[in-house]
Design a protein around this motif. Sequence first.
Motif, PDB file in Angstrom:
ATOM      1  N   LYS A  77       0.835  -1.205   0.000  1.00 11.42           N
ATOM      2  CA  LYS A  77       0.000   0.000   0.000  1.00 11.42           C
ATOM      3  C   LYS A  77       0.868   1.253   0.000  1.00 11.42           C
ATOM      4  CE  LYS A  77      -4.171  -1.868   2.110  1.00 11.42           C
ATOM      5  NZ  LYS A  77      -5.087  -1.809   3.261  1.00 11.42           N
ATOM      6  N   PHE A  78       1.944   1.205   0.760  1.00 13.63           N
ATOM      7  CA  PHE A  78       2.871   2.338   0.807  1.00 13.63           C
ATOM      8  C   PHE A  78       3.469   2.597  -0.579  1.00 13.63           C
ATOM      9  CE2 PHE A  78       7.380   3.565   1.106  1.00 13.63           C
ATOM     10  CZ  PHE A  78       7.236   4.836   1.632  1.00 13.63           C
ATOM     11  N   VAL A  79       3.935   1.554  -1.237  1.00 17.74           N
ATOM     12  CA  VAL A  79       4.538   1.698  -2.571  1.00 17.74           C
ATOM     13  C   VAL A  79       3.502   2.233  -3.554  1.00 17.74           C
ATOM     14  CG1 VAL A  79       5.550   0.427  -4.510  1.00 17.74           C
ATOM     15  CG2 VAL A  79       6.326  -0.031  -2.174  1.00 17.74           C
ATOM     16  N   GLU A  80       2.276   1.730  -3.489  1.00 15.02           N
ATOM     17  CA  GLU A  80       1.213   2.238  -4.359  1.00 15.02           C
ATOM     18  C   GLU A  80       0.950   3.716  -4.102  1.00 15.02           C
ATOM     19  OE1 GLU A  80      -2.234  -0.200  -3.768  1.00 15.02           O
ATOM     20  OE2 GLU A  80      -1.205  -2.007  -4.457  1.00 15.02           O
ATOM     21  N   LYS A  81       0.922   4.110  -2.824  1.00 14.90           N
ATOM     22  CA  LYS A  81       0.684   5.510  -2.456  1.00 14.90           C
ATOM     23  C   LYS A  81       1.798   6.402  -2.999  1.00 14.90           C
ATOM     24  CE  LYS A  81      -0.860   8.995   0.081  1.00 14.90           C
ATOM     25  NZ  LYS A  81      -2.061   9.715  -0.176  1.00 14.90           N
ATOM     26  N   VAL A  82       3.031   5.971  -2.868  1.00 15.23           N
ATOM     27  CA  VAL A  82       4.160   6.747  -3.403  1.00 15.23           C
ATOM     28  C   VAL A  82       4.017   6.889  -4.914  1.00 15.23           C
ATOM     29  CG1 VAL A  82       6.657   6.752  -3.778  1.00 15.23           C
ATOM     30  CG2 VAL A  82       5.751   6.182  -1.530  1.00 15.23           C
ATOM     31  N   GLY A  83       3.659   5.811  -5.588  1.00 20.57           N
ATOM     32  CA  GLY A  83       3.471   5.856  -7.035  1.00 20.57           C
ATOM     33  C   GLY A  83       2.375   6.830  -7.436  1.00 20.57           C
ATOM     34  N   ARG A  84       1.251   6.807  -6.709  1.00 20.35           N
ATOM     35  CA  ARG A  84       0.156   7.748  -7.007  1.00 20.35           C
ATOM     36  C   ARG A  84       0.583   9.189  -6.769  1.00 20.35           C
ATOM     37  NH1 ARG A  84      -2.952   4.008  -4.129  1.00 20.35           N
ATOM     38  NH2 ARG A  84      -3.080   5.440  -2.366  1.00 20.35           N
ATOM     39  N   GLN A  85       1.293   9.420  -5.685  1.00 20.79           N
ATOM     40  CA  GLN A  85       1.751  10.780  -5.365  1.00 20.79           C
ATOM     41  C   GLN A  85       2.674  11.299  -6.467  1.00 20.79           C
ATOM     42  OE1 GLN A  85      -0.430  11.814  -2.762  1.00 20.79           O
ATOM     43  NE2 GLN A  85       1.359  12.881  -2.004  1.00 20.79           N
ATOM     44  N   ALA A  87       2.935  10.217  -9.591  1.00 17.80           N
ATOM     45  CA  ALA A  87       2.200  10.349 -10.854  1.00 17.80           C
ATOM     46  C   ALA A  87       1.317  11.597 -10.877  1.00 17.80           C
ATOM     47  CB  ALA A  87       1.349   9.101 -11.103  1.00 17.80           C
ATOM     48  N   SER A  88       0.749  11.944  -9.728  1.00 23.27           N
ATOM     49  CA  SER A  88      -0.155  13.096  -9.677  1.00 23.27           C
ATOM     50  C   SER A  88       0.586  14.416  -9.505  1.00 23.27           C
ATOM     51  CB  SER A  88      -1.159  12.935  -8.536  1.00 23.27           C
ATOM     52  OG  SER A  88      -0.506  13.087  -7.283  1.00 23.27           O
ATOM     53  N   GLY A  89       1.853  14.343  -9.117  1.00 21.96           N
ATOM     54  CA  GLY A  89       2.617  15.571  -8.893  1.00 21.96           C
ATOM     55  C   GLY A  89       2.389  16.169  -7.513  1.00 21.96           C
TER      56      GLY A  89
END
Length: 103
Positions: A77-85, A87-89
Amino acid sequence: MAKAIEAFIERRGESEFDRRYGVRLDRLSRDLAHVRRDSEVILESLALFIRFSITLHAHTPVPDRATQAIAQERFEKFVEKVGRQIASGKKSLSKDNGGGGEG
């Protein structure tokens, strides 16, 4: 005429490259110095956090399979959250983001 000659002599000390690109290169050098400084702060913060975390959890018992599964799920979940952050800027530490946002 004298001013024109004086201006010509002063310009001979400058290179064409400096006149055209000097300001841009100076700005890029400052920006790079800021990036370097910010990276050092981030890496130092991460190192201190890891040291603190290791110290805090040094005497905990060896986790069982259920605990390992929970830890793996949280890490994913942490890795996914970092990826979303990324990607979204969005920036977690930005003042307008409230310092972290969702969990």
